[in-house]
Design a protein around this motif. Structure first.
Motif, PDB file in Angstrom:
ATOM      1  N   GLN A 237    -121.934 -34.338  13.130  1.00  0.00           N
ATOM      2  CA  GLN A 237    -123.264 -33.747  13.243  1.00  0.00           C
ATOM      3  C   GLN A 237    -123.201 -32.223  13.340  1.00  0.00           C
ATOM      4  N   VAL A 238    -124.250 -31.579  12.843  1.00  0.00           N
ATOM      5  CA  VAL A 238    -124.477 -30.156  13.068  1.00  0.00           C
ATOM      6  C   VAL A 238    -125.656 -30.049  14.027  1.00  0.00           C
ATOM      7  N   VAL A 239    -125.432 -29.390  15.146  1.00  0.00           N
ATOM      8  CA  VAL A 239    -126.459 -29.279  16.179  1.00  0.00           C
ATOM      9  C   VAL A 239    -126.771 -27.801  16.394  1.00  0.00           C
ATOM     10  N   ARG A 240    -128.054 -27.460  16.363  1.00  0.00           N
ATOM     11  CA  ARG A 240    -128.471 -26.062  16.543  1.00  0.00           C
ATOM     12  C   ARG A 240    -129.182 -25.889  17.880  1.00  0.00           C
ATOM     13  N   LEU A 241    -128.789 -24.833  18.570  1.00  0.00           N
ATOM     14  CA  LEU A 241    -129.459 -24.448  19.803  1.00  0.00           C
ATOM     15  C   LEU A 241    -130.017 -23.045  19.601  1.00  0.00           C
ATOM     16  N   ASN A 242    -131.345 -22.960  19.605  1.00  0.00           N
ATOM     17  CA  ASN A 242    -132.031 -21.699  19.329  1.00  0.00           C
ATOM     18  C   ASN A 242    -132.913 -21.362  20.527  1.00  0.00           C
ATOM     19  N   GLY A 243    -132.317 -20.732  21.519  1.00  0.00           N
ATOM     20  CA  GLY A 243    -133.067 -20.416  22.724  1.00  0.00           C
ATOM     21  C   GLY A 243    -133.504 -21.682  23.431  1.00  0.00           C
ATOM     22  N   SER A 244    -134.795 -21.950  23.470  1.00  0.00           N
ATOM     23  CA  SER A 244    -135.324 -23.128  24.144  1.00  0.00           C
ATOM     24  C   SER A 244    -135.348 -24.356  23.245  1.00  0.00           C
ATOM     25  N   GLU A 245    -134.960 -24.214  21.973  1.00  0.00           N
ATOM     26  CA  GLU A 245    -135.077 -25.301  21.005  1.00  0.00           C
ATOM     27  C   GLU A 245    -133.713 -25.905  20.674  1.00  0.00           C
ATOM     28  N   LEU A 246    -133.614 -27.217  20.808  1.00  0.00           N
ATOM     29  CA  LEU A 246    -132.413 -27.966  20.436  1.00  0.00           C
ATOM     30  C   LEU A 246    -132.770 -28.840  19.250  1.00  0.00           C
ATOM     31  N   MET A 247    -131.959 -28.801  18.195  1.00  0.00           N
ATOM     32  CA  MET A 247    -132.317 -29.552  16.994  1.00  0.00           C
ATOM     33  C   MET A 247    -131.072 -30.013  16.242  1.00  0.00           C
ATOM     34  N   LEU A 248    -131.222 -31.089  15.481  1.00  0.00           N
ATOM     35  CA  LEU A 248    -130.168 -31.575  14.605  1.00  0.00           C
ATOM     36  C   LEU A 248    -130.317 -30.958  13.227  1.00  0.00           C
ATOM     37  N   GLY A 249    -129.178 -30.621  12.599  1.00  0.00           N
ATOM     38  CA  GLY A 249    -129.195 -30.147  11.223  1.00  0.00           C
ATOM     39  C   GLY A 249    -129.160 -31.324  10.265  1.00  0.00           C
ATOM     40  N   THR A 250    -129.748 -31.155   9.095  1.00  0.00           N
ATOM     41  CA  THR A 250    -129.698 -32.210   8.086  1.00  0.00           C
ATOM     42  C   THR A 250    -128.421 -32.103   7.271  1.00  0.00           C
ATOM     43  N   HIS A 251    -128.019 -33.226   6.688  1.00  0.00           N
ATOM     44  CA  HIS A 251    -126.866 -33.251   5.800  1.00  0.00           C
ATOM     45  C   HIS A 251    -127.334 -33.109   4.353  1.00  0.00           C
ATOM     46  N   PRO A 252    -126.506 -32.565   3.477  1.00  0.00           N
ATOM     47  CA  PRO A 252    -126.870 -32.540   2.058  1.00  0.00           C
ATOM     48  C   PRO A 252    -127.041 -33.976   1.549  1.00  0.00           C
ATOM     49  N   ALA A 253    -128.019 -34.185   0.698  1.00  0.00           N
ATOM     50  CA  ALA A 253    -128.283 -35.534   0.180  1.00  0.00           C
ATOM     51  C   ALA A 253    -129.000 -35.442  -1.154  1.00  0.00           C
ATOM     52  N   ASN A 254    -128.933 -36.516  -1.928  1.00  0.00           N
ATOM     53  CA  ASN A 254    -129.699 -36.618  -3.159  1.00  0.00           C
ATOM     54  C   ASN A 254    -131.042 -37.255  -2.842  1.00  0.00           C
ATOM     55  N   LEU A 255    -132.100 -36.754  -3.454  1.00  0.00           N
ATOM     56  CA  LEU A 255    -133.444 -37.237  -3.169  1.00  0.00           C
ATOM     57  C   LEU A 255    -133.773 -38.515  -3.933  1.00  0.00           C
ATOM     58  N   ASP A 256    -134.333 -39.453  -3.216  1.00  0.00           N
ATOM     59  CA  ASP A 256    -134.933 -40.619  -3.841  1.00  0.00           C
ATOM     60  C   ASP A 256    -136.429 -40.363  -3.990  1.00  0.00           C
ATOM     61  N   PRO A 257    -137.089 -40.959  -4.971  1.00  0.00           N
ATOM     62  CA  PRO A 257    -136.502 -41.826  -6.001  1.00  0.00           C
ATOM     63  C   PRO A 257    -135.828 -41.013  -7.108  1.00  0.00           C
ATOM     64  N   VAL A 258    -134.809 -41.635  -7.730  1.00  0.00           N
ATOM     65  CA  VAL A 258    -134.136 -41.001  -8.858  1.00  0.00           C
ATOM     66  C   VAL A 258    -134.814 -41.437 -10.149  1.00  0.00           C
ATOM     67  N   ARG A 259    -134.577 -40.737 -11.216  1.00  0.00           N
ATOM     68  CA  ARG A 259    -135.084 -41.115 -12.540  1.00  0.00           C
ATOM     69  C   ARG A 259    -133.897 -41.510 -13.420  1.00  0.00           C
ATOM     70  N   SER A 260    -134.033 -42.580 -14.160  1.00  0.00           N
ATOM     71  CA  SER A 260    -132.933 -43.103 -14.968  1.00  0.00           C
ATOM     72  C   SER A 260    -133.285 -43.091 -16.447  1.00  0.00           C
ATOM     73  N   CYS A 261    -132.246 -42.896 -17.246  1.00  0.00           N
ATOM     74  CA  CYS A 261    -132.403 -42.911 -18.706  1.00  0.00           C
ATOM     75  C   CYS A 261    -131.038 -43.190 -19.316  1.00  0.00           C
ATOM     76  N   ASP A 262    -130.978 -44.003 -20.329  1.00  0.00           N
ATOM     77  CA  ASP A 262    -129.705 -44.344 -20.964  1.00  0.00           C
ATOM     78  C   ASP A 262    -129.157 -43.200 -21.809  1.00  0.00           C
ATOM     79  N   ASP A 263    -130.010 -42.304 -22.266  1.00  0.00           N
ATOM     80  CA  ASP A 263    -129.566 -41.240 -23.162  1.00  0.00           C
ATOM     81  C   ASP A 263    -130.384 -39.981 -22.883  1.00  0.00           C
ATOM     82  N   TRP A 264    -129.957 -39.199 -21.897  1.00  0.00           N
ATOM     83  CA  TRP A 264    -130.707 -38.001 -21.518  1.00  0.00           C
ATOM     84  C   TRP A 264    -130.625 -36.929 -22.598  1.00  0.00           C
ATOM     85  N   THR A 265    -131.767 -36.412 -22.974  1.00  0.00           N
ATOM     86  CA  THR A 265    -131.837 -35.279 -23.897  1.00  0.00           C
ATOM     87  C   THR A 265    -132.465 -34.106 -23.153  1.00  0.00           C
TER      88      THR A 265
END
Length: 295
Positions: A237-265
């Motif tokens: 985990q990445v945890v941030r402490l910013n003065g009075s604020e404690l928060m978790l950092g997000t991880h890199p991720a791919n967004l859903d929904p994805v788009r699919s195609c058999d032959d991308w042009t």
């Protein structure tokens, strides 16, 4: 809301803290020692490292100083070995040492670029690798890396931010590598008015004023928590402490929904961007993302 920690949460532990001659590192070292751990205080500046270690000893704690340039593989190895030789083990590593330089892309010079990468990424990796090798051998240990909000993108700090994003990735990957060994790896993203903040203010003038009133010591409880058994269930985990604020950092991720195609042009990709992705393009820069906990 907070849970009071046992005063000697780290009793019997031995911890290496890099870049601990002043600022955030010195604050971490003092807090870790106050929690009962023996501390190896590292800094490239011998006098600063000794000053921090002497202050800990004067307060009744256990500490030794060990000057080293962590960008040197062998010096990083000897730093970790010093902890084992001095205190019998290495239970924790705080990868705090860092180098900060600002530049717009068109003005970037090679020397500060290389130094930023060497200290922040190579130095963190070198100390981590040497420490994790010994932790695997002894069957226990905790690594706390140091990232930054800059990794999300901030003007004039692309190289620094890139190295801190690299440190975050080290954290995610090492956590997975070490899971079977019972070794935890997390990262903190601290915020304080340190020399880095001063450099930023000098570079950007009034627009760069930040972190006013945030003392380095405010970040120390998070380091103690992550080194202790209180955080036994927390890793990767990445945890941030910013003065009075404690928060978790997000991880890199791919967004859903994805788009699919058999032959991308080119035309098909353009259509997806124009009709779908345009509404989901991710904003750059430091930001927050709201999450919901589902029952």
């Amino acid at each position: 809301m907070s849970t009071p920690a046992t005063p000697l949460t780290l009793a019997g532990r031995a911890v290496v803290i890099t870049g601990a001659g002043r600022g955030l590192g010195a604050a971490y070292a003092a807090a870790v020692a106050a929690a009962g751990a023996a501390v190896v205080v590292n800094d490239i500046d011998d006098a600063e490292a000794r000053r921090t270690a002497d202050a800990i000893v004067a307060d009744g704690g256990r500490a030794v100083s060990h000057p080293a340039d962590i960008t040197d593989w062998e010096q990083a190895d000897r730093l970790i070995d010093r902890c084992v030789q001095e205190f019998g083990a290495i239970d924790g590593l705080v990868n705090n040492a860092g180098y900060f330089a600002l530049s717009l892309p068109q003005d970037q010079q090679p020397e500060p670029l290389r130094r930023t990468i060497d200290v922040n990424l190579f130095g963190t990796a070198a100390c981590g690798v040497h420490a994790l090798r010994r932790m695997v051998e002894q069957g226990r240990g905790v690594v706390v890396n140091v990232t930054s909000g800059e990794q999300m993108g901030k003007t004039a700090s692309a190289i620094y931010g890139a190295t801190k994003a690299g440190v975050a990735t080290l954290t995610y990957s090492w956590a997975e590598d070490m899971r079977e060994h019972g070794i935890r790896v997390n990262a903190i993203s601290p915020n304080a008015h340190t020399r880095m903040a001063t450099i930023y203010e000098q570079f950007r003038g009034a627009a760069g004023s930040q972190n006013i009133g945030l003392a380095p010591e405010l970040n120390a409880p998070l380091v103690v928590y992550l080194l202790s058994d209180l955080s036994a269930a927390v890793t990767g985990q990445v945890v941030r402490l910013n003065g009075s604020e404690l928060m978790l950092g997000t991880h890199p991720a791919n967004l859903d929904p994805v788009r699919s195609c058999d032959d991308w042009t080119v035309e098909a990709i353009a259509e997806v961007f124009d009709t779908d992705f345009v509404q989901r393009l991710q904003p750059a820069g430091v930001r927050r993302v709201r999450t919901e906990v589902l029952d």
